[in-house]
Design a protein around this motif. Structure first.
Motif, mmCIF file in Angstrom:
data_model
loop_
_atom_site.group_PDB
_atom_site.id
_atom_site.type_symbol
_atom_site.label_atom_id
_atom_site.label_comp_id
_atom_site.label_asym_id
_atom_site.label_seq_id
_atom_site.Cartn_x
_atom_site.Cartn_y
_atom_site.Cartn_z
ATOM 1 N N ILE A 215 -17.491 -17.915 100.597
ATOM 2 C CA ILE A 215 -17.455 -19.021 101.557
ATOM 3 C C ILE A 215 -17.201 -18.422 102.935
ATOM 4 O O ILE A 215 -16.296 -17.597 103.105
ATOM 5 C CB ILE A 215 -16.330 -20.009 101.190
ATOM 6 C CG1 ILE A 215 -16.533 -20.544 99.758
ATOM 7 C CG2 ILE A 215 -16.279 -21.163 102.190
ATOM 8 C CD1 ILE A 215 -15.281 -21.163 99.171
ATOM 9 N N ALA A 216 -17.995 -18.825 103.917
ATOM 10 C CA ALA A 216 -17.857 -18.225 105.250
ATOM 11 C C ALA A 216 -18.041 -19.270 106.330
ATOM 12 O O ALA A 216 -18.769 -20.248 106.169
ATOM 13 C CB ALA A 216 -18.883 -17.104 105.428
ATOM 14 N N GLY A 217 -17.391 -19.035 107.464
ATOM 15 C CA GLY A 217 -17.570 -19.883 108.636
ATOM 16 C C GLY A 217 -16.871 -21.212 108.504
ATOM 17 O O GLY A 217 -15.686 -21.290 108.204
ATOM 18 N N GLY A 218 -17.621 -22.281 108.758
ATOM 19 C CA GLY A 218 -17.045 -23.620 108.662
ATOM 20 C C GLY A 218 -16.124 -23.977 109.797
ATOM 21 O O GLY A 218 -15.182 -24.759 109.638
ATOM 22 N N GLY A 219 -16.377 -23.384 110.972
ATOM 23 C CA GLY A 219 -15.507 -23.608 112.115
ATOM 24 C C GLY A 219 -14.504 -22.491 112.313
ATOM 25 O O GLY A 219 -13.662 -22.561 113.217
ATOM 26 N N THR A 220 -14.567 -21.455 111.468
ATOM 27 C CA THR A 220 -13.682 -20.296 111.578
ATOM 28 C C THR A 220 -14.539 -19.033 111.453
ATOM 29 O O THR A 220 -15.724 -19.098 111.174
ATOM 30 C CB THR A 220 -12.624 -20.277 110.464
ATOM 31 O OG1 THR A 220 -13.225 -19.801 109.235
ATOM 32 C CG2 THR A 220 -12.053 -21.660 110.218
ATOM 33 N N ASN A 221 -13.923 -17.883 111.621
ATOM 34 C CA ASN A 221 -14.602 -16.620 111.334
ATOM 35 C C ASN A 221 -14.139 -16.041 110.004
ATOM 36 O O ASN A 221 -14.339 -14.868 109.717
ATOM 37 C CB ASN A 221 -14.398 -15.598 112.453
ATOM 38 C CG ASN A 221 -12.938 -15.191 112.610
ATOM 39 O OD1 ASN A 221 -12.051 -15.821 112.043
ATOM 40 N ND2 ASN A 221 -12.689 -14.148 113.381
ATOM 41 N N GLY A 222 -13.540 -16.868 109.168
ATOM 42 C CA GLY A 222 -12.993 -16.426 107.884
ATOM 43 C C GLY A 222 -14.056 -16.292 106.812
ATOM 44 O O GLY A 222 -15.094 -16.953 106.831
#
Length: 236
Positions: free
Chosen positions: A223-230
């Protein structure tokens, strides 16, 4: 591989690739885009639709080395859609044409997109994945608002209502692993049984995500991104 996206309020053209813990820039799309969908056919990734200010019909071919070239157009502009690969064919689910919500499930071929099913209502921002030759669409935005519905679609047949999410959702991501579907939205990861439609909570995230990507990589869902750089890895 992660292609394009939205940083702040600006579309980007970056192609990231590599092991999930060490993604790096390997190339650039011909034009910045977000709200596109991608599917891997053979050893080539195809990016469908998306856009920056408006929905586009562009199809982009991306090699595993990061080389990207335009590869034709869709039968209509589409953003906010989903894409999956089944038996070497790409299938596109719903989306937004720029003027209306799309109901079609399309089988893509250069200059010859074919409607293989119609959703009960126009649908955008759904989580879309494929498992055992069936396309699944979870949540999303309809003309009447977010939906709880989870549909199962066998190409060439009428979509079947499989189950319901706990509450209406949009901008979630869906991926399949070991015979189970996983829907990612907010702080929860939901497990969906593709046979019974039963939905249970599989995991909790440390942050709330929207418009993240969810991709099956080996024995994990990344899982990546979604409003973060995680970047997170979900393992059963």
């Amino acid at each position: 591989m992660i292609l394009g996206g939205l940083v702040g309020n600006t579309s980007i053209d970056t192609i990231l690739a590599g092991r999930p813990a060490s993604l790096r820039v390997v190339g650039h799309l011909p034009q910045p885009t977000h709200d596109a969908a991608a599917a891997m056919l053979g050893r080539t990734v195809y990016v469908f639709g998306g856009g920056a200010a408006t929905s586009t019909a562009t199809v982009v071919r991306v090699s595993l080395s990061g080389s990207a070239t335009n590869a034709g157009t869709l039968i209509e502009p589409l953003s906010d859609l989903g894409a999956v690969a089944i038996a070497g064919k790409a299938y596109l689910v719903g989306g937004y044409t720029g003027t209306q919500f799309a109901t079609a499930v399309l089988r893509h071929a250069p200059a010859n997109d074919t409607v293989v099913a119609r959703l009960p209502a126009g649908l955008r921002y759904a989580g879309v994945a494929a498992l055992d030759g069936t396309i699944y669409a979870a949540g999303g935005l309809t003309p009447s608002g977010p939906t709880r519905a989870v549909y199962a679609v066998r190409p060439g047949t009428k979509p079947r209502l499989l189950g319901q999410l706990p509450k209406p959702e949009q901008a979630g991501a869906l991926a399949a692993l070991h015979g189970t579907l996983y829907y990612v939205r907010g702080r929860e990861v939901l497990a969906i049984n593709p046979r019974t439609g039963k939905v249970t909570v599989a995991a909790h995230l440390s942050v709330s995500l929207a418009n993240a990507t969810a991709t099956t990589v080996g024995n994990a869902i990344v899982i990546a991104g979604g409003g973060t750089n995680g970047i997170w890895a979900l393992t059963p």
